[in-house]
Each structure stands twice: as C-alpha cells, then as structure tokens.
Design an enzyme around this catalytic site. Structure first.
Site, PDB file in Angstrom:
ATOM      1  N   HIS A 295     -34.394   6.460  13.115  1.00 48.01           N
ATOM      2  CA  HIS A 295     -35.016   5.143  12.926  1.00 48.01           C
ATOM      3  C   HIS A 295     -35.746   4.732  14.199  1.00 48.01           C
ATOM      4  O   HIS A 295     -35.593   5.345  15.262  1.00 48.01           O
ATOM      5  CB  HIS A 295     -33.990   4.084  12.487  1.00 48.01           C
ATOM      6  CG  HIS A 295     -33.016   3.654  13.532  1.00 48.01           C
ATOM      7  ND1 HIS A 295     -32.165   2.594  13.358  1.00 48.01           N
ATOM      8  CD2 HIS A 295     -32.739   4.152  14.781  1.00 48.01           C
ATOM      9  CE1 HIS A 295     -31.413   2.448  14.432  1.00 48.01           C
ATOM     10  NE2 HIS A 295     -31.736   3.366  15.305  1.00 48.01           N
TER      11      HIS A 295
ATOM     12  N   CYS B 150     -34.943   1.700  21.862  1.00 49.46           N
ATOM     13  CA  CYS B 150     -34.954   1.852  20.403  1.00 49.46           C
ATOM     14  C   CYS B 150     -36.347   1.640  19.823  1.00 49.46           C
ATOM     15  O   CYS B 150     -36.575   1.894  18.638  1.00 49.46           O
ATOM     16  CB  CYS B 150     -33.972   0.877  19.755  1.00 49.46           C
ATOM     17  SG  CYS B 150     -32.279   1.209  20.226  1.00 49.46           S
TER      18      CYS B 150
ATOM     19  N   HIS C  65     -35.700   7.859  16.936  1.00 53.38           N
ATOM     20  CA  HIS C  65     -34.564   8.649  17.434  1.00 53.38           C
ATOM     21  C   HIS C  65     -33.518   8.637  16.325  1.00 53.38           C
ATOM     22  O   HIS C  65     -33.669   7.936  15.323  1.00 53.38           O
ATOM     23  CB  HIS C  65     -34.012   8.011  18.714  1.00 53.38           C
ATOM     24  CG  HIS C  65     -33.513   6.625  18.498  1.00 53.38           C
ATOM     25  ND1 HIS C  65     -34.351   5.537  18.455  1.00 53.38           N
ATOM     26  CD2 HIS C  65     -32.278   6.152  18.219  1.00 53.38           C
ATOM     27  CE1 HIS C  65     -33.647   4.447  18.205  1.00 53.38           C
ATOM     28  NE2 HIS C  65     -32.396   4.794  18.048  1.00 53.38           N
TER      29      HIS C  65
ATOM     30  N   HIS D 191     -29.255   9.049  14.703  1.00 50.35           N
ATOM     31  CA  HIS D 191     -27.810   8.823  14.879  1.00 50.35           C
ATOM     32  C   HIS D 191     -27.043   9.610  13.830  1.00 50.35           C
ATOM     33  O   HIS D 191     -27.557   9.897  12.752  1.00 50.35           O
ATOM     34  CB  HIS D 191     -27.467   7.339  14.690  1.00 50.35           C
ATOM     35  CG  HIS D 191     -28.067   6.432  15.714  1.00 50.35           C
ATOM     36  ND1 HIS D 191     -27.630   6.393  17.017  1.00 50.35           N
ATOM     37  CD2 HIS D 191     -29.076   5.532  15.642  1.00 50.35           C
ATOM     38  CE1 HIS D 191     -28.338   5.496  17.698  1.00 50.35           C
ATOM     39  NE2 HIS D 191     -29.238   4.962  16.889  1.00 50.35           N
TER      40      HIS D 191
ATOM     41  N   ASP E  49     -29.692  10.744   4.182  1.00 49.81           N
ATOM     42  CA  ASP E  49     -29.270  11.846   5.060  1.00 49.81           C
ATOM     43  C   ASP E  49     -30.443  12.757   5.417  1.00 49.81           C
ATOM     44  O   ASP E  49     -31.167  13.233   4.539  1.00 49.81           O
ATOM     45  CB  ASP E  49     -28.157  12.654   4.379  1.00 49.81           C
ATOM     46  CG  ASP E  49     -27.555  13.681   5.331  1.00 49.81           C
ATOM     47  OD1 ASP E  49     -27.450  13.389   6.537  1.00 49.81           O
ATOM     48  OD2 ASP E  49     -27.204  14.780   4.866  1.00 49.81           O
ATOM     49  N   HIS E  50     -30.602  12.975   6.725  1.00 47.70           N
ATOM     50  CA  HIS E  50     -31.707  13.792   7.236  1.00 47.70           C
ATOM     51  C   HIS E  50     -33.064  13.239   6.839  1.00 47.70           C
ATOM     52  O   HIS E  50     -33.978  13.977   6.470  1.00 47.70           O
ATOM     53  CB  HIS E  50     -31.535  15.273   6.847  1.00 47.70           C
ATOM     54  CG  HIS E  50     -30.462  15.938   7.662  1.00 47.70           C
ATOM     55  ND1 HIS E  50     -29.122  15.660   7.472  1.00 47.70           N
ATOM     56  CD2 HIS E  50     -30.528  16.819   8.685  1.00 47.70           C
ATOM     57  CE1 HIS E  50     -28.412  16.352   8.341  1.00 47.70           C
ATOM     58  NE2 HIS E  50     -29.235  17.060   9.095  1.00 47.70           N
TER      59      HIS E  50
ATOM     60  N   GLU F 247     -22.670   3.130  13.815  1.00 45.49           N
ATOM     61  CA  GLU F 247     -23.922   3.755  14.246  1.00 45.49           C
ATOM     62  C   GLU F 247     -23.650   4.804  15.318  1.00 45.49           C
ATOM     63  O   GLU F 247     -24.247   5.874  15.355  1.00 45.49           O
ATOM     64  CB  GLU F 247     -24.856   2.667  14.786  1.00 45.49           C
ATOM     65  CG  GLU F 247     -26.233   3.161  15.165  1.00 45.49           C
ATOM     66  CD  GLU F 247     -27.067   2.057  15.814  1.00 45.49           C
ATOM     67  OE1 GLU F 247     -26.515   1.259  16.595  1.00 45.49           O
ATOM     68  OE2 GLU F 247     -28.272   1.994  15.521  1.00 45.49           O
TER      69      GLU F 247
END
Lengths: 165, 139
Positions: free
Chosen positions: A39, A58, A64, A66, A104-105, A148
């Site tokens: 995100h 951020c 980047h 998580h 996801d991914h 997170e």
C-alpha cells in the site's frame, strides 16, 4: 483400546442432548488468517509536502508491503450436532473468497476498488474487511482485528459493535 | 475494574464424530478431525478475572490461588488426556474449542471467589480459538 470402544457408545446421546445456553455468557469463535499486500498512504486532497509530512515514509511513491494478520470473531448458537458455531471449512472458504483472494499479494491502492479514493490505512482496511465479511450467512460477525506489523493492530466491530471483550 | 489474565498450556487428543450421522456425513462435516483414532493439540488457555484491587494486598486475587484452581480443575482433568473418553464434562458433546471453553468456564466460574471470572479464551492452535465471556453490564 477396549476402554475407548466402550466409552464411544456413551456418545450415542450426542445430537439429542444439547447443553443449555449459559445465562449471561457469550461464546465466540476466533480465527486468524494471513495475507501479504502493498500500500501507499497518500491522498490527492493534500499537497505533496503535506502528504510527506502526514504519512512520512508511508507516502513513498511506489508503495511498500506488510505481512498482515487478520483475526475475526463470530458468534452464534453452538450447534449440538457439530459442537460448532460455524463450520470452519465454510468460514475459511468465505474469508478466502471475500478477502484473501482479493488482498493477498496485491496492491491495496491499485487492486482494491474501495481504496481508489480512500487511503488504505489499517483503520480503513479493518472497516473494508468488516463490510466484506459481515454477510457471512452462518454466524454473526462480531469484529475484525488487523495486525499490520507485530507492533500495531487495529479493531473494528461495526457501528454499534463491541471491541475485544 | 482491573482485568488479570493467567495463561496455561495443556496437551490433549480428541476426535469429532457424531454417531447420529453416517460415516460419510461425519467425514464431510468434520474432515480430518473425524479420523478414527483421534489427533492432538497443544492448547493454550487464557483465564481473565475482573475485579478491584484489594486495598491492603493490591491484588484482584491471589495469582497463586488461581494457579492452584487451574491446576486442579483444568490440568488434572485435561492435560495428556483423550478429551472424548476421559473428560466426564464433555460426555455427549463434540470436543470443539467452543465446547471445551464452555466446560472450562463452568468449572472455573464457581471456584473463583475473589473477583469474577470475566473471560476464558482457549486456543487450539495459533489460528483458532474460542472466547467465552460475560456478556452485558460491566462487572
């Protein structure tokens, strides 16, 4: 082994005998899932300088990622035939379809419609996941908690919900 | 009000089978958990008691006493046991997280005299747990 077989016949009552609900006590099932996503915290409503000041690292332009941990809690009657509030396989399939397959991914900003114009903070992620999962037909969604990183986590229980008991 | 939580771990085996269902239905509903000889977990139990700290001792309850209650009521009953066959309180029930948490609540609730049992959380694995907690007005 003989003892096991003899005792197994005790289970014959199962499905007919159901433990009476405990008064004033609630039971919930909690389940944890994991997904990895990227995100970028940035909004068009602020100038670049303001974005940088507000979101710091951020707001770096390419985003980047998580490893997120999602914890959900559901409530409902414990079915005496299964001993379960909700069948785990059904719950897992629902969460996979509604959340994990989508997030996801993926890039939350680019790939999730809800974050086209909303900053994908973990606060907003909690709310979005809650909206996606509240339709689970077999039990009541009580709350979601999203971690997170191991150092921060966020909870949402709907407008009138109850956070962690 | 202050909440105090004590954690213990125990290991036990179980299986899920409802004799009112056919073998095929049991397999479909319970999957691997229906394997006939059972399987085991390392359970983690968190017990939370709510109350006001005693003005003299500064404690909601004596942790030593809570430890003894957990040893007597939970460890001696469930640790290194086959839950289906060896825990009388689970007789006639499928030993799911939900049902075990509820049985533990029923065992502990009358034994805790200082403070009030607030929540029982039982982890079957790091990713699956049940909460049994007092619902309604604050203690």
């Amino acid at each position: 082994m003989k003892m096991a077989i003899d005792n197994r016949s005790d289970l014959a009552e199962l499905g007919r005998s159901s433990a009476a609900p405990l008064r004033g006590v609630k039971i919930e099932l909690g389940r944890r899932y994991r997904f990895a996503a990227s995100h970028r915290l940035h909004t068009e409503k602020l100038s670049e300088e303001e974005n940088a000041r507000m979101f710091g690292k951020c707001a770096n332009p390419h985003g980047h990622g998580h490893n997120y941990m999602l914890e959900i809690s559901v409530s409902g009657d414990v079915d005496p035939a299964t001993g379960m509030i909700a069948n785990l396989a059904e719950l897992d399939t629902f969460v996979e379809r509604e959340v994990l397959d989508v997030f996801d991914h993926h890039s939350l900003n680019e790939d999730v419609e809800a974050f086209r114009n909303v900053v994908p903070t973990t606060e907003n992620l909690c709310i979005e996941i809650f909206q996606r999962l509240r339709g689970f037909p077999k039990a009541k969604l009580e709350r979601v908690r999203v971690q997170e990183t191991t150092n921060n986590s966020f909870e949402y229980a709907g407008e009138n919900g109850r956070v962690q008991p | 009000m202050v909440l105090i939580t004590r954690k213990i771990e125990f290991s036990a085996s179980h299986l899920y089978n409802n004799p009112a269902l056919s073998p095929e239905e049991n397999r479909r509903v319970f999957g691997k958990c229906n394997n006939p000889h059972g399987h085991g977990h390392n359970y983690t139990l968190e017990v939370t008691v709510a109350g006001e700290p005693d003005p003299v001792t500064g404690m909601v309850l004596d942790l030593k006493e809570l430890k003894e209650i957990l040893e007597r009521e939970v460890m001696q009953r469930m640790d290194h046991r086959f839950l289906n066959y060896e825990v009388a309180e689970l007789k006639g029930q499928i030993p799911t997280c939900e049902n075990i948490a509820r049985v533990i609540w029923e065992l502990l609730e009358p034994k805790i005299k200082q403070g009030r049992l607030h929540r029982v959380r039982l982890y079957e694995s790091a990713d699956l747990f049940a909460d049994c907690y007092r619902n309604g007005a604050a203690v």
